[in-house]
Design a protein around this motif. Structure first.
Motif, PDB file in Angstrom:
ATOM      1  N   GLY A 187      61.390  44.619 -14.486  1.00 19.65           N
ATOM      2  CA  GLY A 187      61.640  45.429 -15.668  1.00 19.65           C
ATOM      3  C   GLY A 187      61.337  46.892 -15.457  1.00 19.65           C
ATOM      4  N   GLU A 188      60.866  47.547 -16.516  1.00 21.50           N
ATOM      5  CA  GLU A 188      60.484  48.947 -16.417  1.00 21.50           C
ATOM      6  C   GLU A 188      59.191  49.062 -15.627  1.00 21.50           C
ATOM      7  OE1 GLU A 188      62.139  51.647 -17.472  1.00 21.50           O
ATOM      8  OE2 GLU A 188      63.780  50.300 -18.069  1.00 21.50           O
ATOM      9  N   ALA A 189      59.099  50.108 -14.821  1.00 14.09           N
ATOM     10  CA  ALA A 189      57.906  50.270 -14.003  1.00 14.09           C
ATOM     11  C   ALA A 189      57.631  51.742 -13.769  1.00 14.09           C
ATOM     12  CB  ALA A 189      58.088  49.558 -12.659  1.00 14.09           C
ATOM     13  N   PRO A 190      56.354  52.105 -13.657  1.00 11.76           N
ATOM     14  CA  PRO A 190      56.030  53.477 -13.255  1.00 11.76           C
ATOM     15  C   PRO A 190      56.291  53.626 -11.763  1.00 11.76           C
ATOM     16  CG  PRO A 190      54.034  52.179 -13.333  1.00 11.76           C
ATOM     17  CD  PRO A 190      55.146  51.275 -13.802  1.00 11.76           C
ATOM     18  N   PHE A 191      56.372  54.846 -11.295  1.00 13.18           N
ATOM     19  CA  PHE A 191      56.466  55.045  -9.852  1.00 13.18           C
ATOM     20  C   PHE A 191      55.169  54.586  -9.193  1.00 13.18           C
ATOM     21  CE2 PHE A 191      55.541  58.165  -6.325  1.00 13.18           C
ATOM     22  CZ  PHE A 191      56.259  57.467  -5.361  1.00 13.18           C
ATOM     23  N   ARG A 192      54.031  54.986  -9.743  1.00 11.54           N
ATOM     24  CA  ARG A 192      52.735  54.540  -9.233  1.00 11.54           C
ATOM     25  C   ARG A 192      52.166  53.489 -10.178  1.00 11.54           C
ATOM     26  NH1 ARG A 192      52.523  60.099  -7.716  1.00 11.54           N
ATOM     27  NH2 ARG A 192      52.039  60.366  -5.496  1.00 11.54           N
ATOM     28  N   LEU A 193      51.983  52.296  -9.660  1.00  9.80           N
ATOM     29  CA  LEU A 193      51.476  51.185 -10.451  1.00  9.80           C
ATOM     30  C   LEU A 193      50.028  50.918 -10.058  1.00  9.80           C
ATOM     31  CD1 LEU A 193      51.903  48.775 -12.392  1.00  9.80           C
ATOM     32  CD2 LEU A 193      52.751  47.473 -10.405  1.00  9.80           C
ATOM     33  N   LEU A 194      49.105  51.263 -10.939  1.00 19.01           N
ATOM     34  CA  LEU A 194      47.685  51.025 -10.683  1.00 19.01           C
ATOM     35  C   LEU A 194      47.340  49.568 -10.983  1.00 19.01           C
ATOM     36  CD1 LEU A 194      46.180  54.215 -12.342  1.00 19.01           C
ATOM     37  CD2 LEU A 194      46.509  53.800  -9.917  1.00 19.01           C
ATOM     38  N   LEU A 195      46.485  48.992 -10.153  1.00 20.80           N
ATOM     39  CA  LEU A 195      46.041  47.615 -10.359  1.00 20.80           C
ATOM     40  C   LEU A 195      44.522  47.574 -10.340  1.00 20.80           C
ATOM     41  CD1 LEU A 195      48.465  45.608  -8.020  1.00 20.80           C
ATOM     42  CD2 LEU A 195      48.685  46.005 -10.468  1.00 20.80           C
ATOM     43  N   GLY A 196      43.945  47.165 -11.449  1.00 15.35           N
ATOM     44  CA  GLY A 196      42.499  47.011 -11.523  1.00 15.35           C
ATOM     45  C   GLY A 196      41.826  48.071 -12.368  1.00 15.35           C
ATOM     46  N   SER A 197      40.768  47.663 -13.054  1.00 11.89           N
ATOM     47  CA  SER A 197      40.033  48.606 -13.904  1.00 11.89           C
ATOM     48  C   SER A 197      39.398  49.713 -13.084  1.00 11.89           C
ATOM     49  CB  SER A 197      38.963  47.860 -14.704  1.00 11.89           C
ATOM     50  OG  SER A 197      38.072  47.175 -13.835  1.00 11.89           O
ATOM     51  N   ASP A 198      38.952  49.394 -11.868  1.00 11.20           N
ATOM     52  CA  ASP A 198      38.357  50.426 -11.025  1.00 11.20           C
ATOM     53  C   ASP A 198      39.393  51.452 -10.596  1.00 11.20           C
ATOM     54  OD1 ASP A 198      39.610  48.454  -9.488  1.00 11.20           O
ATOM     55  OD2 ASP A 198      38.234  48.665  -7.798  1.00 11.20           O
ATOM     56  N   ALA A 199      40.640  50.991 -10.365  1.00 15.53           N
ATOM     57  CA  ALA A 199      41.711  51.914  -9.992  1.00 15.53           C
ATOM     58  C   ALA A 199      41.986  52.897 -11.115  1.00 15.53           C
ATOM     59  CB  ALA A 199      42.976  51.138  -9.631  1.00 15.53           C
ATOM     60  N   VAL A 200      42.060  52.383 -12.336  1.00 14.96           N
ATOM     61  CA  VAL A 200      42.323  53.253 -13.489  1.00 14.96           C
ATOM     62  C   VAL A 200      41.199  54.269 -13.647  1.00 14.96           C
ATOM     63  CG1 VAL A 200      42.555  53.312 -16.000  1.00 14.96           C
ATOM     64  CG2 VAL A 200      43.732  51.533 -14.682  1.00 14.96           C
ATOM     65  N   HIS A 201      39.963  53.822 -13.554  1.00  7.31           N
ATOM     66  CA  HIS A 201      38.816  54.721 -13.717  1.00  7.31           C
ATOM     67  C   HIS A 201      38.780  55.782 -12.622  1.00  7.31           C
ATOM     68  CE1 HIS A 201      34.737  56.129 -14.441  1.00  7.31           C
ATOM     69  NE2 HIS A 201      34.479  55.912 -13.157  1.00  7.31           N
ATOM     70  N   GLU A 202      38.948  55.360 -11.378  1.00  9.34           N
ATOM     71  CA  GLU A 202      38.838  56.292 -10.261  1.00  9.34           C
ATOM     72  C   GLU A 202      39.962  57.318 -10.260  1.00  9.34           C
ATOM     73  OE1 GLU A 202      36.468  56.696  -8.206  1.00  9.34           O
ATOM     74  OE2 GLU A 202      35.253  54.904  -8.527  1.00  9.34           O
ATOM     75  N   VAL A 203      41.175  56.888 -10.538  1.00 13.47           N
ATOM     76  CA  VAL A 203      42.301  57.823 -10.529  1.00 13.47           C
ATOM     77  C   VAL A 203      42.207  58.787 -11.704  1.00 13.47           C
ATOM     78  CG1 VAL A 203      44.807  58.016 -10.746  1.00 13.47           C
ATOM     79  CG2 VAL A 203      43.817  56.307  -9.218  1.00 13.47           C
TER      80      VAL A 203
END
Length: 275
Positions: free
Chosen positions: A234-250
């Motif tokens: 389906g619809e997707a971002p170019f960069r797909l973050l996976l994980g709560s730590d990924a979201v926090h760190e980025v």
């Protein structure tokens, strides 16, 4: 039904993704350096799975994997560049041959597979390329400079690629996982043999013998596989973050970059020719 070619399926995210794809009744080229390590997957899905020997640094095997996909299933609809490994060392400590091998695996291997798969995707005006990167491309820790460099290179290439192939009906997604409960920190993490005492409190703290994260990571590779499939379908971002730590760190990295940009904006603007 779509055909997925997934690299690095012997363990970890690649294995979970292959199993999730096959569970949906789709076709999968399940690759590993040693195909015996994925024969159990093929045994459960004899009509839709094909095990192929693939060392991504071997151009002959890369071409052969795509040829086998075309011969068995008609072509590659989704390419997932998942194979790779980590490398921890201070920049000064690194072995040149090991760094060359790291780039050959993490960057030039995916490039070879992309180039081998694109002719068929272009002909069909349809396809997806999923390049598994890391949050290390957005936030580099001491000791991970070379590993991060491979992922930064892969993301830069992917950004240009998506603008070239998007108009041809081909999707490009970069996956940026945080820490997942796979064997990455065990089997897939390498390091230099040289140890310089001055880096003991920086890069040295992250050497394998000092890493206690294995088996305790928050990320679930089974759930990650389902999210990747959803993004491809389906619809997707170019960069797909996976994980709560990924979201926090980025998010933290973006905030630091924004603050630095704002602080130095006036100085940066002084380098233009006078109006």
């Amino acid at each position: 039904m779509p055909t997925w070619l997934i690299t690095g399926c012997s363990t970890g995210l690649g294995r979970h993704l292959a199993e999730a794809v096959l569970a949906r009744g789709w076709n999968a080229i399940v690759t590993a350096r040693n195909p015996a390590t994925v024969q159990d997957i093929v045994a459960r899905h004899p009509d839709s799975a094909l095990a192929v020997a693939l060392d991504v640094t071997d151009r002959t095997q890369v071409a052969d994997a795509v040829r086998q996909a075309e011969a068995r299933f008609g072509g590659v609809d989704v390419l997932v560049n998942n194979a790779g490994h980590g490398y921890r060392t201070a920049v000064e400590e690194a072995d040149e041959a090991e760094v060359d091998e790291l780039f050959a695996t993490n960057f030039f291997g995916p490039v070879a597979l992309i180039k081998a798969s694109l002719p068929g995707m272009r002909a069909r005006r349809h396809g997806a390329i999923v390049n598994v990167s890391s949050i290390a491309a957005r936030r580099t820790s001491a000791g991970s400079g070379y590993y991060s460099a491979t992922k930064c290179a892969l993301e830069g290439l992917s950004d240009g690629l998506r603008k070239e192939v998007g108009p041809l009906g081909i999707k490009v997604i970069v996956v940026e996982p945080g820490a997942f409960r796979t064997d990455f920190a065990g089997r897939s993490l390498q390091q230099a043999s040289t140890v310089i005492a001055d880096y003991a409190d920086t890069a040295g703290r992250r050497r394998k013998e000092n890493d206690r994260s294995h088996g305790t990571q928050r990320g679930d590779p089974t759930r990650a596989a389902q999210v990747i499939i959803k993004a491809v379908e389906g619809e997707a971002p170019f960069r797909l973050l996976l994980g709560s730590d990924a979201v926090h760190e980025v998010r933290s990295a973006i905030e630091v970059e924004r603050a630095e940009l704002d602080a130095w904006e006036a100085t940066s603007l002084t380098t233009d020719f006078p109006a």
